[in-house]
Design a protein around this motif. Structure first.
Motif, PDB file in Angstrom:
ATOM      1  N   LYS A  39       0.832  -1.213   0.000  1.00 54.88           N
ATOM      2  CA  LYS A  39       0.000   0.000   0.000  1.00 54.88           C
ATOM      3  C   LYS A  39       0.861   1.256   0.000  1.00 54.88           C
ATOM      4  N   GLY A  40       1.925   1.238   0.800  1.00 56.77           N
ATOM      5  CA  GLY A  40       2.808   2.396   0.853  1.00 56.77           C
ATOM      6  C   GLY A  40       3.457   2.667  -0.491  1.00 56.77           C
ATOM      7  N   ILE A  41       3.918   1.621  -1.150  1.00 58.28           N
ATOM      8  CA  ILE A  41       4.551   1.778  -2.460  1.00 58.28           C
ATOM      9  C   ILE A  41       3.526   2.233  -3.501  1.00 58.28           C
ATOM     10  N   GLU A  42       2.322   1.698  -3.445  1.00 56.17           N
ATOM     11  CA  GLU A  42       1.266   2.139  -4.364  1.00 56.17           C
ATOM     12  C   GLU A  42       0.963   3.618  -4.174  1.00 56.17           C
ATOM     13  N   ALA A  43       0.935   4.068  -2.923  1.00 51.49           N
ATOM     14  CA  ALA A  43       0.664   5.484  -2.631  1.00 51.49           C
ATOM     15  C   ALA A  43       1.772   6.370  -3.191  1.00 51.49           C
ATOM     16  N   ILE A  44       3.012   5.912  -3.097  1.00 48.15           N
ATOM     17  CA  ILE A  44       4.141   6.679  -3.626  1.00 48.15           C
ATOM     18  C   ILE A  44       4.072   6.751  -5.146  1.00 48.15           C
ATOM     19  N   LYS A  45       3.808   5.622  -5.794  1.00 51.16           N
ATOM     20  CA  LYS A  45       3.723   5.601  -7.258  1.00 51.16           C
ATOM     21  C   LYS A  45       2.593   6.498  -7.755  1.00 51.16           C
ATOM     22  N   LYS A  46       1.514   6.549  -7.014  1.00 52.35           N
ATOM     23  CA  LYS A  46       0.409   7.442  -7.374  1.00 52.35           C
ATOM     24  C   LYS A  46       0.830   8.898  -7.211  1.00 52.35           C
ATOM     25  N   ALA A  47       1.552   9.197  -6.137  1.00 55.43           N
ATOM     26  CA  ALA A  47       1.972  10.579  -5.872  1.00 55.43           C
ATOM     27  C   ALA A  47       2.956  11.085  -6.915  1.00 55.43           C
ATOM     28  N   ILE A  48       3.824  10.204  -7.404  1.00 60.01           N
ATOM     29  CA  ILE A  48       4.807  10.625  -8.405  1.00 60.01           C
ATOM     30  C   ILE A  48       4.279  10.434  -9.820  1.00 60.01           C
ATOM     31  N   ASP A  49       3.087   9.838  -9.924  1.00 58.12           N
ATOM     32  CA  ASP A  49       2.441   9.609 -11.227  1.00 58.12           C
ATOM     33  C   ASP A  49       3.367   8.854 -12.173  1.00 58.12           C
ATOM     34  N   PHE A  50       3.974   7.789 -11.639  1.00 64.33           N
ATOM     35  CA  PHE A  50       4.929   7.012 -12.435  1.00 64.33           C
ATOM     36  C   PHE A  50       4.873   5.569 -11.938  1.00 64.33           C
ATOM     37  N   GLU A  51       4.223   4.723 -12.694  1.00 65.96           N
ATOM     38  CA  GLU A  51       3.999   3.350 -12.268  1.00 65.96           C
ATOM     39  C   GLU A  51       5.186   2.442 -12.542  1.00 65.96           C
ATOM     40  N   ASP A  52       5.869   2.657 -13.655  1.00 60.02           N
ATOM     41  CA  ASP A  52       6.914   1.730 -14.102  1.00 60.02           C
ATOM     42  C   ASP A  52       8.254   2.049 -13.448  1.00 60.02           C
ATOM     43  N   LYS A 183       9.766  29.360  -3.759  1.00 60.84           N
ATOM     44  CA  LYS A 183      10.662  29.498  -4.905  1.00 60.84           C
ATOM     45  C   LYS A 183      10.696  28.242  -5.782  1.00 60.84           C
ATOM     46  N   ASN A 184       9.972  27.216  -5.395  1.00 60.64           N
ATOM     47  CA  ASN A 184      10.012  25.957  -6.130  1.00 60.64           C
ATOM     48  C   ASN A 184       9.179  26.002  -7.411  1.00 60.64           C
ATOM     49  N   ASP A 185       9.706  25.400  -8.488  1.00 57.50           N
ATOM     50  CA  ASP A 185       8.934  25.306  -9.727  1.00 57.50           C
ATOM     51  C   ASP A 185       8.961  23.882 -10.297  1.00 57.50           C
ATOM     52  N   ILE A 186       9.240  22.897  -9.421  1.00 58.24           N
ATOM     53  CA  ILE A 186       9.251  21.491  -9.837  1.00 58.24           C
ATOM     54  C   ILE A 186       8.199  20.729  -9.036  1.00 58.24           C
ATOM     55  N   VAL A 187       7.307  20.036  -9.701  1.00 59.83           N
ATOM     56  CA  VAL A 187       6.310  19.226  -8.997  1.00 59.83           C
ATOM     57  C   VAL A 187       6.861  17.812  -8.830  1.00 59.83           C
ATOM     58  N   LEU A 188       6.331  17.090  -7.872  1.00 60.65           N
ATOM     59  CA  LEU A 188       6.847  15.768  -7.528  1.00 60.65           C
ATOM     60  C   LEU A 188       6.824  14.820  -8.724  1.00 60.65           C
ATOM     61  N   SER A 189       5.800  14.914  -9.544  1.00 66.57           N
ATOM     62  CA  SER A 189       5.665  13.991 -10.675  1.00 66.57           C
ATOM     63  C   SER A 189       6.693  14.231 -11.775  1.00 66.57           C
ATOM     64  N   GLU A 190       7.480  15.309 -11.666  1.00 72.04           N
ATOM     65  CA  GLU A 190       8.498  15.583 -12.684  1.00 72.04           C
ATOM     66  C   GLU A 190       9.841  14.924 -12.367  1.00 72.04           C
ATOM     67  N   TYR A 191      10.070  14.595 -11.118  1.00 72.25           N
ATOM     68  CA  TYR A 191      11.355  14.003 -10.757  1.00 72.25           C
ATOM     69  C   TYR A 191      11.648  12.689 -11.487  1.00 72.25           C
ATOM     70  N   PRO A 192      10.656  11.804 -11.667  1.00 68.22           N
ATOM     71  CA  PRO A 192      10.948  10.564 -12.398  1.00 68.22           C
ATOM     72  C   PRO A 192      11.391  10.795 -13.843  1.00 68.22           C
ATOM     73  N   LYS A 193      11.014  11.917 -14.434  1.00 66.92           N
ATOM     74  CA  LYS A 193      11.373  12.196 -15.823  1.00 66.92           C
ATOM     75  C   LYS A 193      12.846  12.540 -15.979  1.00 66.92           C
ATOM     76  N   TYR A 194      13.430  13.098 -14.942  1.00 61.48           N
ATOM     77  CA  TYR A 194      14.778  13.643 -15.060  1.00 61.48           C
ATOM     78  C   TYR A 194      15.838  12.895 -14.253  1.00 61.48           C
ATOM     79  N   CYS A 195      15.418  12.044 -13.326  1.00 63.25           N
ATOM     80  CA  CYS A 195      16.372  11.333 -12.472  1.00 63.25           C
ATOM     81  C   CYS A 195      16.351   9.839 -12.754  1.00 63.25           C
ATOM     82  N   ASP A 196      17.521   9.231 -12.725  1.00 54.68           N
ATOM     83  CA  ASP A 196      17.589   7.767 -12.809  1.00 54.68           C
ATOM     84  C   ASP A 196      17.118   7.154 -11.496  1.00 54.68           C
TER      85      ASP A 196
END
Length: 342
Positions: A39-52, A183-196
């Motif tokens: 459940k915790g991992i599912e909640a994280i994947k939902k928050a980052i909008d990145f399932e794979d 001052k932030n302009d990055i949303v959580l769901s963008e981190y998977p796009k740019y980080c390994d």
């Protein structure tokens, strides 16, 4: 004593404690195979909008950094980091102990590295087989000085890493504070796009303990569980991590943790500036760095806990104040009044 020394002095958010107590007598399987971890991992994947992606829940930040870097890199490969980075300063040589050199870049007091700094280091090492090979760039958001990477800066670093075949790994020990910063302009769901890979901090963001490592470059996740086991990082009672992260990512709770901490830090900053004192770094997160006369620091230390940062000159020093989800507004106001009167 009133503590502004760090953001993990208190236990955990009341809802976290309630959830742990409610499930205390349940019997589950171990090592993260339980339903709560799922459940915790599912909640994280939902928050980052990145399932794979591969998500592993771990206990602490140094443990997460050590495991990630040592698992991703070959013995002759190195990681590039700021000279103020956590892996450079506050981990007792943990990365070097795994056999990997940390190539430190001077940041001139801002805590951030940029593409040109990274490029210069990579070019210096890439063709000389007598040298270690840079294979990873490590950054944190916010940095150890409370400063933030903009989306543009993150994208530039990410693109360069892809261009030359390096991995980009982001330490998110205080990611809640970064996300909630004005001052932030990055949303959580963008981190998977740019980080390994990146991790979502829990220990400093309302949990008793716990960090959620997210590996988006799937080839890097192969055998990761074995690495955690080998290095003693598989928690038998893994459900304790799962329960906490499942609760932390209910609604916008994670964001609200950062928002409160930042608001208290902003109130501190405003009071210190109005009292006529200067900042060591201009932070818009929950870490604030104030320059006070040494005699003032000594008097404040009789009532308040803080972190000594560095000596400025013979008469003054910089000290760090950190706020958290549990920081009380009345304590901040009391400090500001004491600062004016001491």
């Amino acid at each position: 004593m009133i503590s502004f020394k760090n953001d993990y002095s208190e236990g955990a958010l009341p809802v976290i404690m309630e959830a742990l107590l409610k499930t205390n007598l349940e019997q589950t399987v171990g090592y993260g195979e339980d339903e709560y971890t799922v459940k915790g991992i599912e909640a994280i994947k939902k928050a980052i909008d990145f399932e794979d992606c591969y998500v592993r829940l771990l206990v602490g930040g140094t443990q997460t950094n050590l495991l990630t870097i040592s698992h991703f890199l070959r013995p002759y490969e190195a990681v590039i980091a700021a000279d103020t980075g956590h892996i450079s300063v506050h981990e007792a040589g943990a990365i070097e102990a795994t056999g990997h050199k940390v190539l430190e870049l001077k940041t001139d007091g801002q805590g951030k590295i940029d593409v040109e700094m990274i490029r210069k280091t990579y070019e210096l090492h890439k063709d000389d087989f007598h040298m270690v090979k840079p294979k990873m760039v490590y950054i944190s958001n916010p940095t150890e000085l409370g400063t933030l990477y903009t989306k543009k800066e993150l994208v530039e670093i990410s693109n360069y890493c892809k261009e030359v075949g390096m991995y980009l790994y982001l330490d998110g020990a205080r990611l809640a504070s970064a996300l909630a910063s004005e001052k932030n302009d990055i949303v959580l769901s963008e981190y998977p796009k740019y980080c390994d890979a990146f991790y979502i901090g829990g220990t400093k963001c309302g949990l008793l303990f716990g960090e959620a490592l997210v590996i988006t470059n799937k080839k890097l996740s192969e055998g990761f569980f074995c690495s955690t086991k080998q290095k003693g990082a598989t928690l038998a009672k893994g459900r304790l991590l799962g329960i906490q992260f499942a609760e932390l990512f209910q609604g916008d709770r994670y964001y609200q943790v950062g928002k409160h901490a930042n608001e208290m830090a902003s109130m501190l900053k405003k009071g210190v500036l109005e009292a006529g004192y200067k900042l060591k770094a201009d932070s818009y997160t929950n870490q604030q760095f104030f320059i006070f006369p040494n005699e003032k620091i000594e008097k404040l230390g009789q009532k308040y806990r803080y972190e000594f940062w560095e000596k400025i000159d013979d008469k003054s020093s910089a000290i760090r104040f950190v706020t958290s989800w549990a920081t009380r507004e009345e304590d901040v106001k009391e400090f500001i009044e004491d600062l004016k009167t001491l």
